[in-house]
Design a protein around this motif. Structure first.
Motif, PDB file in Angstrom:
ATOM      1  N   LEU A  84       2.024  25.131  35.177  1.00 48.58           N
ATOM      2  CA  LEU A  84       1.006  24.461  35.617  1.00 48.58           C
ATOM      3  C   LEU A  84       0.079  24.108  34.616  1.00 48.58           C
ATOM      4  N   VAL A  85      -0.512  22.645  34.540  1.00 52.23           N
ATOM      5  CA  VAL A  85      -1.329  22.206  33.690  1.00 52.23           C
ATOM      6  C   VAL A  85      -2.557  21.678  34.387  1.00 52.23           C
ATOM      7  N   GLY A  86      -3.814  22.066  33.875  1.00 48.69           N
ATOM      8  CA  GLY A  86      -5.065  21.472  34.592  1.00 48.69           C
ATOM      9  C   GLY A  86      -5.832  20.927  33.478  1.00 48.69           C
ATOM     10  N   GLY A  87      -6.917  20.200  33.817  1.00 52.87           N
ATOM     11  CA  GLY A  87      -7.613  19.481  33.024  1.00 52.87           C
ATOM     12  C   GLY A  87      -9.015  19.137  33.325  1.00 52.87           C
ATOM     13  N   PHE A  88      -9.630  18.508  32.485  1.00 53.29           N
ATOM     14  CA  PHE A  88     -10.878  17.708  32.739  1.00 53.29           C
ATOM     15  C   PHE A  88     -10.686  16.466  33.571  1.00 53.29           C
ATOM     16  N   ASP A  89      -9.692  16.037  33.709  1.00 55.25           N
ATOM     17  CA  ASP A  89      -9.415  14.710  34.869  1.00 55.25           C
ATOM     18  C   ASP A  89      -9.261  15.445  36.339  1.00 55.25           C
ATOM     19  N   TRP A  90      -9.754  16.491  36.729  1.00 54.89           N
ATOM     20  CA  TRP A  90      -9.849  16.924  37.901  1.00 54.89           C
ATOM     21  C   TRP A  90      -8.786  17.212  38.626  1.00 54.89           C
ATOM     22  N   SER A  91      -7.651  17.299  37.747  1.00 56.70           N
ATOM     23  CA  SER A  91      -6.281  17.405  38.551  1.00 56.70           C
ATOM     24  C   SER A  91      -5.434  18.659  37.787  1.00 56.70           C
ATOM     25  N   ILE A  92      -4.392  18.855  38.512  1.00 51.82           N
ATOM     26  CA  ILE A  92      -3.369  19.985  38.297  1.00 51.82           C
ATOM     27  C   ILE A  92      -2.034  19.334  38.476  1.00 51.82           C
ATOM     28  N   SER A  93      -1.018  19.579  37.425  1.00 51.38           N
ATOM     29  CA  SER A  93       0.089  18.971  37.488  1.00 51.38           C
ATOM     30  C   SER A  93       1.284  20.137  37.230  1.00 51.38           C
ATOM     31  N   LEU A  94       2.256  20.170  38.135  1.00 51.03           N
ATOM     32  CA  LEU A  94       3.424  21.150  38.070  1.00 51.03           C
ATOM     33  C   LEU A  94       4.519  20.694  37.343  1.00 51.03           C
ATOM     34  N   TRP A  95       4.964  21.417  36.374  1.00 43.44           N
ATOM     35  CA  TRP A  95       5.996  20.566  35.453  1.00 43.44           C
ATOM     36  C   TRP A  95       7.272  21.750  35.610  1.00 43.44           C
ATOM     37  N   SER A  96       8.421  21.076  35.244  1.00 37.38           N
ATOM     38  CA  SER A  96       9.528  21.733  34.563  1.00 37.38           C
ATOM     39  C   SER A  96      10.340  21.011  33.631  1.00 37.38           C
ATOM     40  N   PRO A  97       9.680  21.361  32.217  1.00 39.90           N
ATOM     41  CA  PRO A  97      10.080  20.442  31.184  1.00 39.90           C
ATOM     42  C   PRO A  97      11.462  20.532  30.772  1.00 39.90           C
ATOM     43  N   SER A  98      12.280  21.502  31.272  1.00 40.11           N
ATOM     44  CA  SER A  98      13.763  21.498  30.861  1.00 40.11           C
ATOM     45  C   SER A  98      14.479  20.614  31.920  1.00 40.11           C
ATOM     46  N   PHE A  99      13.802  20.101  33.023  1.00 40.29           N
ATOM     47  CA  PHE A  99      14.696  19.283  33.991  1.00 40.29           C
ATOM     48  C   PHE A  99      13.960  17.763  34.085  1.00 40.29           C
ATOM     49  N   MET A 100      12.616  17.643  33.868  1.00 40.57           N
ATOM     50  CA  MET A 100      11.924  16.320  33.920  1.00 40.57           C
ATOM     51  C   MET A 100      11.081  16.212  32.838  1.00 40.57           C
ATOM     52  N   ASN A 101      10.788  14.975  32.351  1.00 35.15           N
ATOM     53  CA  ASN A 101       9.769  14.652  31.717  1.00 35.15           C
ATOM     54  C   ASN A 101       8.526  14.161  32.250  1.00 35.15           C
ATOM     55  N   TYR A 102       8.277  14.236  33.352  1.00 35.69           N
ATOM     56  CA  TYR A 102       7.033  14.111  34.305  1.00 35.69           C
ATOM     57  C   TYR A 102       6.915  15.078  35.237  1.00 35.69           C
ATOM     58  N   PRO A 103       5.674  15.074  35.968  1.00 41.26           N
ATOM     59  CA  PRO A 103       5.247  16.300  36.562  1.00 41.26           C
ATOM     60  C   PRO A 103       6.129  16.182  38.020  1.00 41.26           C
ATOM     61  N   ILE A 104       6.541  17.249  38.595  1.00 39.68           N
ATOM     62  CA  ILE A 104       7.176  17.696  39.904  1.00 39.68           C
ATOM     63  C   ILE A 104       6.135  17.281  41.020  1.00 39.68           C
ATOM     64  N   LEU A 105       4.835  17.694  40.834  1.00 35.87           N
ATOM     65  CA  LEU A 105       4.000  17.602  41.628  1.00 35.87           C
ATOM     66  C   LEU A 105       2.571  17.441  41.000  1.00 35.87           C
ATOM     67  N   SER A 106       1.753  16.428  41.455  1.00 38.06           N
ATOM     68  CA  SER A 106       0.495  16.337  40.917  1.00 38.06           C
ATOM     69  C   SER A 106      -0.600  16.495  42.333  1.00 38.06           C
ATOM     70  N   LEU A 107      -1.654  17.457  41.906  1.00 35.07           N
ATOM     71  CA  LEU A 107      -2.788  17.497  42.801  1.00 35.07           C
ATOM     72  C   LEU A 107      -3.913  17.178  42.231  1.00 35.07           C
ATOM     73  N   THR A 108      -4.666  16.117  42.913  1.00 31.97           N
ATOM     74  CA  THR A 108      -5.540  15.226  42.281  1.00 31.97           C
ATOM     75  C   THR A 108      -6.985  15.292  43.337  1.00 31.97           C
ATOM     76  N   CYS A 109      -6.994  16.243  44.111  1.00 35.38           N
ATOM     77  CA  CYS A 109      -8.189  16.323  45.255  1.00 35.38           C
ATOM     78  C   CYS A 109      -9.104  17.323  44.755  1.00 35.38           C
ATOM     79  N   PHE A 110      -9.550  17.338  43.390  1.00 36.88           N
ATOM     80  CA  PHE A 110     -10.489  18.582  43.259  1.00 36.88           C
ATOM     81  C   PHE A 110     -11.754  17.587  42.975  1.00 36.88           C
TER      82      PHE A 110
END
Length: 154
Positions: A84-110
């Motif tokens: 899980l990665v969170g930041g100043f852009d008010w979002s959280i992203s869920l990653w599986s780096p060994s399978f994909m180079n982009y987030p599996i899920l993005s939560l941007t509702c904060f």
């Protein structure tokens, strides 16, 4: 040591994940929103991947601890690789780096930026977040992929 000169952008780390001794990997969040996946082999740190998604500094990275899982989950590489990665852009992203180079899920509702993220110590799909406006939230990925976003907006 890691050779910063192999990057075509400035390395301005804002956070670091815990080291995973099973994969020899760890992650660094950068000020520009990039997530760097690094590995350690024989005291040499190598850049494995650069993942780009966030549009602001990354403030928190949470990786799973294999020791807290049941044996069935430990054997599942898909769950062991979730971060899980969170930041100043008010979002959280869920990653599986060994399978994909982009987030599996993005939560941007904060309604404010993410201060900290942490996986539940036992349940592999529950995590906790703390936001800048002092909210502590519990999320269950089996249930809350869209529900909590709607609740925050009401």
């Amino acid at each position: 040591m890691f050779d910063q000169h192999q990057l075509d952008f400035p390395l301005l780390p804002t956070c670091i994940s815990s080291y995973n001794s099973h994969t020899n990997q760890f992650y660094i969040g950068n000020e520009d929103g990039r997530l760097l996946q690094l590995s350690i082999h024989d005291s040499i740190i190598a850049l494995e991947k650069i993942l780009i998604f966030h549009s602001a500094p990354i403030t928190s990275i949470a990786t799973h601890s294999r020791e807290s899982f049941s044996q069935a989950i430990r054997d599942s590489e898909k769950l062991n690789d979730l971060i899980l990665v969170g930041g100043f852009d008010w979002s959280i992203s869920l990653w599986s780096p060994s399978f994909m180079n982009y987030p599996i899920l993005s939560l941007t509702c904060f309604s404010s930026y993410i201060i900290s993220i942490q996986w539940h110590p036992i349940h592999p799909l529950i995590f906790f977040i703390i936001t800048e406006n002092a909210q502590v939230q519990v999320w269950n990925l089996m249930i809350d992929r869209t529900v909590s976003c709607m609740n925050d907006l009401i």
